[in-house]
Design an enzyme around this catalytic site. Structure first.
Site, PDB file in Angstrom:
ATOM      1  CG  ASP A 117      40.142  39.351  42.385  1.00 16.35           C
ATOM      2  OD1 ASP A 117      39.020  39.926  41.532  1.00 16.35           O
ATOM      3  OD2 ASP A 117      41.108  38.954  41.706  1.00 16.35           O
ATOM      4  CD  GLU A 119      33.432  38.497  39.580  1.00 17.59           C
ATOM      5  OE1 GLU A 119      34.131  37.462  39.634  1.00 17.59           O
ATOM      6  OE2 GLU A 119      33.659  39.682  40.253  1.00 17.59           O
ATOM      7  CG  ASP A 156      40.146  42.627  35.410  1.00 14.97           C
ATOM      8  OD1 ASP A 156      40.587  42.935  36.544  1.00 14.97           O
ATOM      9  OD2 ASP A 156      40.177  41.352  35.263  1.00 14.97           O
TER      10      ASP A 156
HETATM   11  O1  MIG Z   1      42.400  36.139  37.301  1.00 12.54           O
HETATM   12  O2  MIG Z   1      44.464  38.722  41.455  1.00 12.54           O
HETATM   13  O3  MIG Z   1      40.329  41.919  38.934  1.00 12.54           O
HETATM   14  O4  MIG Z   1      42.480  43.303  40.102  1.00 12.54           O
HETATM   15  O5  MIG Z   1      44.872  41.847  39.855  1.00 12.54           O
HETATM   16  C1  MIG Z   1      42.710  37.551  37.706  1.00 12.54           C
HETATM   17  C2  MIG Z   1      44.856  39.036  40.035  1.00 12.54           C
HETATM   18  C3  MIG Z   1      42.577  37.894  39.145  1.00 12.54           C
HETATM   19  C4  MIG Z   1      41.387  39.804  38.903  1.00 12.54           C
HETATM   20  C5  MIG Z   1      41.152  41.196  39.560  1.00 12.54           C
HETATM   21  C6  MIG Z   1      42.548  42.076  39.418  1.00 12.54           C
HETATM   22  C7  MIG Z   1      43.785  41.238  39.948  1.00 12.54           C
HETATM   23  C8  MIG Z   1      43.781  39.911  39.298  1.00 12.54           C
HETATM   24  N1  MIG Z   1      42.593  39.265  39.551  1.00 12.54           N
END
Ligand code: MIG
Length: 787
Positions: free
Chosen positions: A404, A407, A475
């Site tokens: 996650d 980016e 998201d």
């Molecule tokens: O700032 O880990 O896209 O799927 O549940 C949010 C928490 C961070 C973004 C991801 C999402 C995930 C969430 N993350």
């Protein structure tokens, strides 16, 4: 301004205040080089090389480049000599590149002499400072498809996009950019198509005829090379095959990752996680995967566990395994700044983190607080990162990893300064590949540690990500338009080389209505990654959370996903061997049917070879769907439709419009609760009557090791030959033994099947309502069923 300048032309020009663009200019000299030719231009240097008769690379720079490098293409060396030269053209066996010499302009033609695409005659390739742009001619009837994970309609014509991987929480259905960048598209006009991959990782801008004139489109970048591959194969599948030949293809996924996946941010404790898993089993709702989001970590520190909430992780994972579940854990790139914390201490001591120009590590705030960020562009950093999974993850029995925030995302939507330095350049050229390189580090490391197939999932992507990871679309929102957009994103990612893709079912950023939840779950069967997820504080999202009667429907839907797995797995094999995606936007097969580019049908797609899925929102109870040429059967009723027309079909919430191609073959299995279960040992081979014959490649392997790479698989060609009234299973290839000892052939839409022979011996066909079925023992030898 312009007029003033004209009046003062002499002064403007003479003083040189008004810098003009720099055009590539005239061709001065042509040399032959390895795999092609080099063009010395008035203001630049160009090479044209070929990797096959249909794959040509154009590289244009201001001066002769020293190094050659790509994050996406592993092997940049052209092997073989495909290009020949005449006075004014280069050509291969398949394409011809006409060369304008004054100024330098390229026109690409196919072997029949049709123009595929050309430089714009007025603008061509130019520089404005470091900005480099290729203006190209756009045909009046041209459509554009692909360009990776981009929102909006299927046809990119009239739109412009920026590649700048961005954490886009709750993005709008036309928002750009979002998480991924894959600068590959296909242009379609007249009776031709071609592909272009612009391998530049910077903030690339593409304008498919939006703000430009009616006959021009362009792509460019703020710096770096005009470096693109031109794909001249004559069909869209051929172009995708060539694109994935250059950027790589997805490995076979672990079979367990194709089952139903239940996620939530967050399951807060070991107790909660085990309880959710138990409910699946009690309610007999199949599932293979459950997730840990960020709560499992100690203060959100990567490679740690919060042992208060999740005591004895290994014991927990063993219990899950005992119930047939795999656990997938999230992993974030930020390493908390905390002396004494192993990952931080090691990364600091070795200088593994991205840094400011002065040499200090860059600092940004993410979940753990202030963090440093590994420089994943370095092989040694990737190896270190990959090894870190051992103690905290792979030794515990974890085989799935969810990358996650790559980016990379900083909390509060803050931007990492583009000056931050990595081994291969500053963030300006690394941002779009940070996620790719992180996913690569995680994949390569865990693959080695596990010595079997890891499941790897990433949010940010760049071209070639398919080699390392599945991709999910971040998201999204619990809205009908978002569900539909989600399928266009998956279809575009598929066309752009990434077959293993999925989205958060049924929307991340809030609560879905019950109808939307049901619709999205039933559509999710037809996503390569079937994963339900939602954010913290939202209502619970498990399949039983929307009432008892709906739970029965959810069970049916997920059962059906498991029945379809032999078909889905075979489709993954196709993707692995040819790049053909699993979710196929209609232009892949019906390239020159203009209806498929209409917004109204732009979300429809083929799922594997023989299914046509028409995503319909949760409010539309009779849908207008476009059925391409040929004949189709509605999956739920076997009703037959003639294609090449719009059909108005019922689309109540519990009956998604899905069609099967006449003549289509679909292998299915019995309902199982998870992929580690054996099932009843029967392969259900469904065939829908058609006028034309068809063939289908069934594929099976052990589902978890890499021995398929050494040929340890079971592969079988199945032919439907209506003219000869038979179905033939060719001899099975490969040493792997199929897990299906018996076959039940199920024929839909047919009459006159009462007398059948199996390899010449009288067999028995039984009529059961609308279908006939024939039972037979499976063997590796050819089997002919004749009626
Ligand atoms: O700032 O880990 O896209 O799927 O549940 C949010 C928490 C961070 C973004 C991801 C999402 C995930 C969430 N993350």
């Amino acid at each position: 301004m312009k007029r003033v300048c004209l009046l003062l032309a002499g002064a403007c020009f003479g003083a040189g205040v008004h810098a003009q663009s720099v055009q590539a200019g005239k061709v001065q000299k042509i040399d032959s080089i390895e795999g092609g030719y080099a063009f010395h231009l008035e203001n630049g240097y160009a090479t044209i090389t070929a990797y096959s008769p249909t794959i040509v690379r154009i590289r244009i720079t201001r001066s002769r480049p020293e190094a050659d490098f790509s994050y996406a293409v592993d092997d940049l060396t052209p092997h073989g000599h495909y290009l020949k030269k005449t006075e004014d053209a280069l050509y291969t066996d398949s394409i011809r590149i006409a060369i304008g010499k004054s100024p330098f302009r390229l026109t690409f033609l196919n072997a029949q002499g049709d123009t595929l695409n050309s430089d714009d005659p007025d603008l061509g390739v130019s520089w404005e400072g470091d900005q480099v742009t290729s203006y190209r001619h756009m045909a009046m009837d041209e459509h554009f498809i692909g360009w990776g994970e981009k929102t909006g309609p299927l046809d990119r014509r009239g739109q412009s996009f920026v590649n700048w991987n961005t954490d886009a929480f709750g993005y709008g259905v036309n928002q750009d950019p979002i998480y991924g960048s894959i600068p590959f598209f296909i242009g379609v006009h007249g009776s031709v198509s071609y592909g272009i991959f612009f391998d530049n990782t910077r903030k690339v801008l593409a304008n498919f005829g939006g703000g430009v004139d009616d006959d021009k489109y362009y792509f460019g970048a703020p710096a770096g090379e005009m470096n693109y591959y031109f794909f001249g194969a004559s069909t869209v599948p051929g172009i995708i095959e060539d694109y994935t030949k250059m950027t790589g293809r997805a490995p076979m996924p672990p079979l367990w990752s194709l089952g139903y996946q239940q996620c939530r941010w967050g399951y807060m404790s070991r107790y909660e996680l085990l309880q959710v898993a138990e409910i699946f089993r009690q309610k007999k709702i199949p599932a293979d995967v459950i997730y840990c989001d960020i709560q499992y970590m100690d203060h959100y520190k990567v490679f740690t566990w919060d042992l208060q909430k999740f005591p004895d992780p290994k014991g927990m994972i063993d219990s899950l395994r005992g119930m047939g579940f795999d656990l997938v854990t999230i992993i974030d790139p930020g390493v908390k700044i905390e002396p004494g914390y192993k990952a931080y201490d090691e990364g600091t001591a070795k200088g593994y983190f991205a840094r400011y120009p002065g040499g200090k590590p860059y600092v940004g705030s993410v979940w753990p607080g202030r963090c440093n960020f590994p420089d994943f562009t370095r092989p040694d950093v990737r190896a270190w990162w990959g090894n870190n999974f051992k103690e905290s993850h792979t030794d515990m029995g974890i085989r799935g990893f969810w990358n996650d925030m790559n980016e990379p995302a900083i909390l509060g939507g803050k931007e990492v300064p583009t000056l931050v330095e990595f081994n291969t350049g500053t963030l300006a050229s690394v941002k779009n590949v940070f996620g790719l390189e992180m996913a690569r580090a995680t994949f390569e490391g865990t693959k080695k540690l596990l010595n079997q197939r890891p499941f790897n999932l990433t949010r940010a992507s760049y071209a070639g990500v398919q080699k390392y990871s599945a991709v999910w679309t971040g998201d999204n929102n619990p809205q009908d338009e978002h569900m539909l957009l989600g399928y266009r994103l998956l279809n575009s990612l598929g066309l752009s080389g990434v077959p293993f893709v999925g989205m958060d079912i049924a929307g991340f950023s809030g609560d879905a209505s019950p109808d939307l939840f049901l619709r999205w779950m039933s559509l999710g069967v037809y996503a390569p990654l079937y994963r339900n997820h939602t954010a913290i504080n939202n209502r619970y999202h498990e399949p039983w959370q929307y009432g008892e009667t709906n739970t029965d429907y959810m069970r049916q839907v997920i059962d059906w996903r498991y029945q379809l797995l032999p078909y889905i797995y075979s489709s993954f094999y196709q993707a692995h061997t040819s790049g053909m995606p699993i979710n196929r936007m209609l232009p892949i097969e019906y390239t020159h049917d203009t209806s498929v580019y209409k917004d109204a049908y732009g979300t429809e797609f083929e799922f594997g070879d023989n299914l046509l899925v028409c995503p319909v929102d949760s409010k539309t109870l009779v849908a207008a769907v476009y059925l391409p040429q040929g004949a189709w059967y509605r999956l739920s009723s076997d009703q037959r439709y003639e294609g090449g027309a719009v059909a108005y079909v019922p689309s109540p919430i519990k009956d998604l419009p899905v069609f099967v191609r006449a003549g289509g073959i679909i292998p299915e299995q019995s309902i199982i609760q998870n992929t580690k279960e054996a099932g009843d040992g029967t392969l259900y081979l469904h065939v829908w009557k058609g006028d034309r014959g068809s063939s289908y490649t069934y594929y099976e392997d052990d589902g978890q090791t890499y021995s398929y790479e050494q040929g340890n698989y079971y592969k079988r060609n199945i032919r439907y030959e209506p003219r000869d009234s038979r179905i033939v299973l060719d001899k099975a290839e490969g040493p792997y033994q199929t897990r299906f000892k018996r076959i039940r052939l199920v024929l839909h839409g047919a009459d006159g099947w009462d007398k059948v022979t199996i390899n010449g011996i009288a067999g028995q066909a039984t009529k059961d309502q609308k279908v006939y079925f024939v039972e037979l023992n499976n063997s590796n030898d050819p089997i002919t069923i004749q009626w």
